[in-house]
Design an enzyme around this catalytic site. Structure first.
Site, mmCIF file in Angstrom:
data_model
loop_
_atom_site.group_PDB
_atom_site.id
_atom_site.type_symbol
_atom_site.label_atom_id
_atom_site.label_comp_id
_atom_site.label_asym_id
_atom_site.label_seq_id
_atom_site.Cartn_x
_atom_site.Cartn_y
_atom_site.Cartn_z
ATOM 1 N N LYS A 51 58.623 44.209 69.100
ATOM 2 C CA LYS A 51 58.366 43.812 70.442
ATOM 3 C C LYS A 51 58.985 42.550 71.069
ATOM 4 O O LYS A 51 59.347 42.556 72.185
ATOM 5 C CB LYS A 51 56.648 43.411 70.309
ATOM 6 C CG LYS A 51 55.766 44.359 69.748
ATOM 7 C CD LYS A 51 55.794 46.022 70.322
ATOM 8 C CE LYS A 51 54.801 46.773 69.704
ATOM 9 N NZ LYS A 51 54.603 46.754 68.293
ATOM 10 N N TYR A 268 43.965 56.096 64.052
ATOM 11 C CA TYR A 268 44.528 54.893 64.075
ATOM 12 C C TYR A 268 43.946 53.966 63.228
ATOM 13 O O TYR A 268 42.955 53.470 63.289
ATOM 14 C CB TYR A 268 44.593 54.656 65.450
ATOM 15 C CG TYR A 268 45.428 53.391 65.716
ATOM 16 C CD1 TYR A 268 46.636 53.301 65.967
ATOM 17 C CD2 TYR A 268 44.549 52.253 65.652
ATOM 18 C CE1 TYR A 268 47.324 51.967 65.897
ATOM 19 C CE2 TYR A 268 45.181 50.965 66.251
ATOM 20 C CZ TYR A 268 46.512 50.906 66.143
ATOM 21 O OH TYR A 268 47.196 49.575 66.457
ATOM 22 N N TYR A 294 51.030 50.736 60.972
ATOM 23 C CA TYR A 294 52.336 51.704 61.353
ATOM 24 C C TYR A 294 53.277 51.806 60.161
ATOM 25 O O TYR A 294 53.625 53.115 60.075
ATOM 26 C CB TYR A 294 52.902 50.382 62.250
ATOM 27 C CG TYR A 294 52.199 50.246 63.406
ATOM 28 C CD1 TYR A 294 51.568 51.141 64.423
ATOM 29 C CD2 TYR A 294 51.447 48.939 63.548
ATOM 30 C CE1 TYR A 294 50.909 50.730 65.424
ATOM 31 C CE2 TYR A 294 50.695 48.543 64.680
ATOM 32 C CZ TYR A 294 50.492 49.685 65.621
ATOM 33 O OH TYR A 294 49.662 49.246 66.483
#
Length: 338
Positions: A51, A268, A294
């Protein structure tokens, strides 16, 4: 294709290193050559991550608009919000973070360690909200933006993952250009790039960037959202918008977006046994840490693709390590024995 016409505010050290994963490659048979591009080491701002690369293209707009508060959203252990908080502190801006309950997981210290702990230390106004996981625009985020306006501030809206934003894909177009320059130095090209995908703009930017030399479909996204239809749609949409913005001289087709759905489960933020095995194997062969949300899932995907013979013998595969390791602290019970 022209990325240079977009203003960029430097938040990273420069090109991220490419590291051969020689011991992991050997452990998996030695027929496929694995490498990692270390986006997890890209900045001195609170551990950085993917990010931070994206924010380099959003921040010039925030400053040009005279905004004084960055407002973003993620889960309790969001890497996105931690990176936004760090950038806000670095720039002397205020920061409001909406932290939703995206993961069905309870650890005694889940909301007090890791990413959220760092965001608090960085001075962000952290607002816990009980809403569940979704990668779309959220009412809680809109409410946070309005609260800043009501208090006389000028917010800059940064969606989850910096993704559903007109500039969100630019950073990883730059990633592809950076890889091409590094390939010229290395003397070879990578046959595949493996990357984790949830909110979409990381893979979308890569698809556009690698489309410039005919490798869009060599970017293999590994879904970690467990909502692959929504993620695939968002990747495709962001890629098309980004391609138009940078002047890619061809259309992005659905076949350009490769998303492997096999490794996201059970849902998730929750690892399965394959995720955990991949985290431990990578750590114990390479000293490289990945997380259960992730990178552990994309690492699991890459390992299984090698084991299953899905990469031709002799392939060079680049694993994009996007960061996320601070979230490990939120899963202390799972890793209590290592």
């Amino acid at each position: 294709m022209n990325l240079q016409r977009f203003p960029r505010y430097p938040l990273t050290f420069g090109p991220t290193p490419i590291q051969p994963l020689a011991r992991l490659s050997k452990h998996l048979g030695g027929k496929v050559h694995l490498y990692a591009k270390r986006e997890d080491c890209n900045s001195g701002l609170a551990f950085g991550g993917n990010k931070t690369r994206k924010l380099e293209y959003l921040i010039p707009e925030a400053l040009a608009q005279g905004c004084d508060t960055l407002v973003s959203i993620g889960g309790i252990q969001s890497n996105q919000t931690r990176q936004v908080a760090a950038v806000a502190a670095h720039l002397g801006m205020k920061c409001v973070l909406v932290q939703e309950n995206w993961v069905n997981y309870s650890d005694a210290v889940y909301d007090r360690v890791g990413n959220i702990q760092m965001s608090r230390i960085l001075g962000a106004d952290v607002r816990l909200v009980p809403d569940g996981f979704d990668i779309g625009f959220r009412r809680s985020w809109e409410d946070a933006l309005e609260s800043v306006r009501a208090a006389g501030g000028k917010p800059y809206a940064i969606p989850a993952g910096c993704s559903d934003h007109p500039l969100g894909g630019l950073g990883f177009v730059g990633f592809a250009e950076e890889v091409r320059a590094q390939e010229a130095e290395l003397g070879f090209k990578f046959d595949y790039v493996v990357v984790c995908s949830v909110t979409g703009s990381t893979q979308a930017g890569m698809v556009v960037g690698f489309a410039a030399d005919g490798r869009a479909d060599r970017v293999i996204g590994v879904d970690a959202s467990a909502k692959p239809a929504q993620t695939r749609e968002q990747i495709t949409r962001i890629a098309r918008q980004t391609a138009e913005k940078v002047g890619l001289e061809r259309d992005i087709m659905r076949a350009d977006v490769v998303l492997d759905e096999r490794f996201a489960g059970p849902e998730y933020g929750l690892p399965n046994e394959g995720t955990l095995e991949a985290i431990r194997l990578c750590a114990r062969t390479e000293g490289m840490l990945t997380d259960p949300v992730y990178e552990g899932k994309s690492m699991h995907g890459m390992i299984e693709m090698v084991r299953n013979g899905e990469f031709p013998e002799g392939s060079r595969v680049l694993y994009a390590h996007l960061g996320g390791v601070p979230a490990l602290n939120g899963y202390s019970f799972i890793f209590r024995d290592g």
